[in-house]
Scaffold this active site. Structure first.
Site, mmCIF file in Angstrom:
data_model
loop_
_atom_site.group_PDB
_atom_site.id
_atom_site.type_symbol
_atom_site.label_atom_id
_atom_site.label_comp_id
_atom_site.label_asym_id
_atom_site.label_seq_id
_atom_site.Cartn_x
_atom_site.Cartn_y
_atom_site.Cartn_z
ATOM 1 N NE ARG A 67 12.230 -71.100 36.769
ATOM 2 C CZ ARG A 67 12.727 -70.249 35.611
ATOM 3 N NH1 ARG A 67 14.200 -70.301 35.640
ATOM 4 N NH2 ARG A 67 12.144 -69.641 34.918
ATOM 5 C CG HIS A 71 11.422 -74.910 33.858
ATOM 6 N ND1 HIS A 71 11.843 -73.758 33.067
ATOM 7 C CD2 HIS A 71 10.502 -74.757 34.748
ATOM 8 C CE1 HIS A 71 11.048 -72.987 33.760
ATOM 9 N NE2 HIS A 71 10.487 -73.211 34.809
ATOM 10 C CB VAL A 75 9.001 -79.769 28.268
ATOM 11 C CG1 VAL A 75 9.065 -79.713 26.851
ATOM 12 C CG2 VAL A 75 8.653 -78.526 28.838
ATOM 13 C CG ASP A 79 12.337 -86.279 28.234
ATOM 14 O OD1 ASP A 79 12.575 -85.251 28.959
ATOM 15 O OD2 ASP A 79 12.133 -86.463 27.052
ATOM 16 C CB SER A 81 13.777 -82.885 26.889
ATOM 17 O OG SER A 81 12.882 -82.624 27.747
ATOM 18 C CG ASN A 99 13.749 -73.288 29.858
ATOM 19 O OD1 ASN A 99 13.336 -73.533 30.711
ATOM 20 N ND2 ASN A 99 13.408 -74.207 28.894
ATOM 21 N N PRO A 168 4.212 -73.357 32.797
ATOM 22 C CG PRO A 168 3.521 -73.764 35.071
ATOM 23 C CD PRO A 168 4.364 -74.222 33.910
ATOM 24 C CG HIS A 198 8.432 -69.777 43.283
ATOM 25 N ND1 HIS A 198 7.236 -69.356 42.577
ATOM 26 C CD2 HIS A 198 9.184 -70.462 42.601
ATOM 27 C CE1 HIS A 198 7.338 -69.703 41.273
ATOM 28 N NE2 HIS A 198 8.418 -70.509 41.254
ATOM 29 C CB THR A 199 10.619 -71.257 50.059
ATOM 30 O OG1 THR A 199 11.239 -70.623 51.319
ATOM 31 C CG2 THR A 199 11.216 -72.641 49.889
ATOM 32 C CG ASP A 259 11.885 -70.850 55.137
ATOM 33 O OD1 ASP A 259 11.344 -70.456 54.053
ATOM 34 O OD2 ASP A 259 12.722 -70.124 55.826
HETATM 35 C C1 HEM Z 1 3.273 -72.759 39.383
HETATM 36 C C2 HEM Z 1 3.845 -72.204 38.288
HETATM 37 C C3 HEM Z 1 5.151 -71.497 38.195
HETATM 38 C C4 HEM Z 1 5.690 -70.457 37.647
HETATM 39 C C5 HEM Z 1 4.576 -69.559 36.900
HETATM 40 C C6 HEM Z 1 6.786 -70.194 37.858
HETATM 41 C C7 HEM Z 1 7.737 -69.125 37.512
HETATM 42 C C8 HEM Z 1 8.861 -68.819 37.841
HETATM 43 C C9 HEM Z 1 9.692 -67.645 37.327
HETATM 44 C C10 HEM Z 1 9.156 -66.604 36.368
HETATM 45 C C11 HEM Z 1 11.008 -67.820 37.934
HETATM 46 C C12 HEM Z 1 12.002 -66.708 37.961
HETATM 47 C C13 HEM Z 1 13.116 -67.051 37.022
HETATM 48 C C14 HEM Z 1 13.970 -66.061 36.784
HETATM 49 O O1 HEM Z 1 13.540 -64.949 36.201
HETATM 50 O O2 HEM Z 1 15.224 -66.196 37.086
HETATM 51 C C15 HEM Z 1 10.905 -68.880 38.958
HETATM 52 C C16 HEM Z 1 11.990 -69.220 39.664
HETATM 53 C C17 HEM Z 1 12.021 -70.376 40.326
HETATM 54 N N1 HEM Z 1 11.090 -71.336 40.468
HETATM 55 FE FE1 HEM Z 1 9.181 -71.351 39.409
HETATM 56 N N2 HEM Z 1 7.584 -71.330 38.821
HETATM 57 C C18 HEM Z 1 6.312 -72.477 38.939
HETATM 58 C C19 HEM Z 1 6.418 -73.356 39.609
HETATM 59 C C20 HEM Z 1 7.510 -74.037 40.072
HETATM 60 C C21 HEM Z 1 7.537 -75.238 40.646
HETATM 61 C C22 HEM Z 1 6.623 -76.403 40.567
HETATM 62 C C23 HEM Z 1 9.175 -75.167 41.003
HETATM 63 C C24 HEM Z 1 9.793 -76.497 41.618
HETATM 64 C C25 HEM Z 1 9.166 -77.612 42.111
HETATM 65 C C26 HEM Z 1 9.838 -74.125 40.760
HETATM 66 C C27 HEM Z 1 10.971 -73.656 41.299
HETATM 67 C C28 HEM Z 1 11.574 -72.584 41.198
HETATM 68 C C29 HEM Z 1 12.749 -72.119 41.785
HETATM 69 C C30 HEM Z 1 13.656 -72.800 42.862
HETATM 70 C C31 HEM Z 1 13.054 -70.603 41.304
HETATM 71 C C32 HEM Z 1 14.247 -69.720 41.508
HETATM 72 C C33 HEM Z 1 15.216 -70.239 40.406
HETATM 73 C C34 HEM Z 1 16.840 -69.677 40.471
HETATM 74 O O3 HEM Z 1 17.013 -69.103 41.665
HETATM 75 O O4 HEM Z 1 17.609 -69.984 39.834
HETATM 76 N N3 HEM Z 1 8.693 -73.169 40.225
HETATM 77 N N4 HEM Z 1 9.670 -69.620 38.703
#
Ligand code: HEM
Ligand code: NAG
Ligand code: NAG
Length: 331
Positions: A67, A71, A75, A79, A81, A99, A168, A198-199, A259
């Protein structure tokens, strides 16, 4: 024709192919696989060792780093940042509610950087360390392995005000998500593919309570959320709780395995965030979700390519930017 005539011809052909492929790399973004082969041959090994070490202490490090790379890239490009600490005169990206307190894994990057500076002073960028670390995190969670083109340089600017304009939001609908990715030259298909990240990992309850209680003034949960799952989530995330440490797995069946389960979850109306469930609204994205859910290999093939493309967003190369000595501080 004799063999003797074949050899020079083959050599010429190889030289031509080599020149052409070098040119195309330069036109694309000037990143290359094996960028540190001469200048710091142990770079990728050191990053991998630090990520592994941290992962076996806390598996949550892997989703955290995947993640963090996302992020970072959205932004100001990839880089590093995202890694910069605030100063008395500047609030940095990491202070944004997108963040903080959710991003995790900063110390892993610090540890890798410390070892890399000792080994090859001033050579390996923080932005590349983060891109390698995200790749290693996918591998550690048994996801697809891939090579990471490198040569990114580190930016000198990190502004909290730029985060919510570029990352987003979890309440975004499919058109907003598509637009947000298009702003970074990423396609809708790549948006769906990358959402599959989000898997793994977790979400704080604060990112989903909007769906669980009084959704859109209905006094009930979001009707697009499976009602049994909604009740389970209500138990895990009690209404009005101010405990900011409450978290829930994104994919409860296998929270530390990369997965295709995410797509099966979404298809069963068990996508955790609004931004996950909304992928069923549009027929193109819904089709992609269904295909990824069905095929054991399709998403595994698409995901690395989309990660590599994301890793090219607005990168600094050549003599732009700098190689930070400490990932938290501009030189
Ligand atoms: C499509 C738009 C996306 C939105 C709106 C979004 C939003 C979020 C949010 C709200 C969380 C929960 C954070 C928390 O409360 O701890 C999350 C977790 C996560 N996101 Fe996304 N995300 C998006 C796309 C992505 C992308 C593109 C990736 C990576 C390629 C990603 C990877 C992750 C991962 C791995 C987690 C788990 C983080 C953790 O366990 O610390 N997300 N995301
Ligand atoms: C998504 O949200 C925007 C802004 O609220 C709205 O204009 C648009 O119509 C919505 N799109 C869909 C598919 O619901
Ligand atoms: C929210 O409620 C309004 C008014 O009842 C309705 O028009 C709208 O479609 C609802 N939005 C969603 C996302 O359910």
């Amino acid at each position: 024709m004799s063999l003797k005539m074949h050899i020079p011809f083959a050599r010429m052909l190889l030289a031509l192919i080599f020149t052409l492929s070098c040119l195309s790399v330069q036109i694309e973004a000037q990143l290359q696989v094996g960028f540190y082969r001469q200048s710091c041959p142990s770079a990728e090994r050191i990053v991998r060792e630090e990520v592994r070490k941290a992962f076996f202490r806390d598996r949550g490090i892997a989703p955290g780093l995947v993640r963090m790379h996302f992020h970072d890239c959205f932004v100001r490009g990839c880089d590093a940042s995202i890694l910069i600490d605030s100063t008395p005169s500047n609030k940095a990206e990491k202070e944004s509610p997108a963040n903080k307190p959710s991003l995790r894994g900063f110390e892993v990057i610090d540890n890798a950087k410390t070892r890399l500076e000792a080994q090859c002073n001033g050579v390996v960028s923080c932005a590349d360390i983060l891109a390698f670390a995200a790749r290693d995190s996918v591998a550690l969670t048994l996801g697809p392995t891939y090579t990471v083109p490198a040569g990114r340089r580190d930016g000198r600017v990190s502004l909290v005000s730029e985060v919510l304009q570029n990352v987003p939001g979890f309440t975004f609908n499919v058109s907003q998500l598509t637009q947000s990715f298009a702003n970074k030259q990423m396609t809708q298909e790549e948006m769906v593919t990358l959402s599959g990240a989000h898997t793994i990992g977790r979400s704080h309850c604060t990112s989903i309570t909007n769906r669980l209680y009084n959704f859109n003034g209905t006094r009930g949960p979001d009707p697009t959320l499976d009602s049994r799952y909604a009740r389970q989530l209500q138990r895990q995330c009690p209404q009005g709780s101010t405990d900011s440490s409450l978290v829930i797995p994104m994919d409860p069946r296998s929270p530390f395995i990369t997965d295709r389960n995410y797509y099966q979850d979404v298809l069963a109306n068990r996508g955790l965030l609004t931004s996950d469930q909304t992928l069923l609204i549009d027929s193109n994205t819904a089709n992609q979700v269904a295909q990824n859910a069905r095929s054991p290999f399709l998403w595994m093939r698409k995901f690395p390519a989309a990660m590599v493309k994301m890793g090219r967003i607005n990168v600094l190369t050549g003599t732009d930017g700098e190689i930070r000595k400490n990932c938290r501080v501009i030189n």
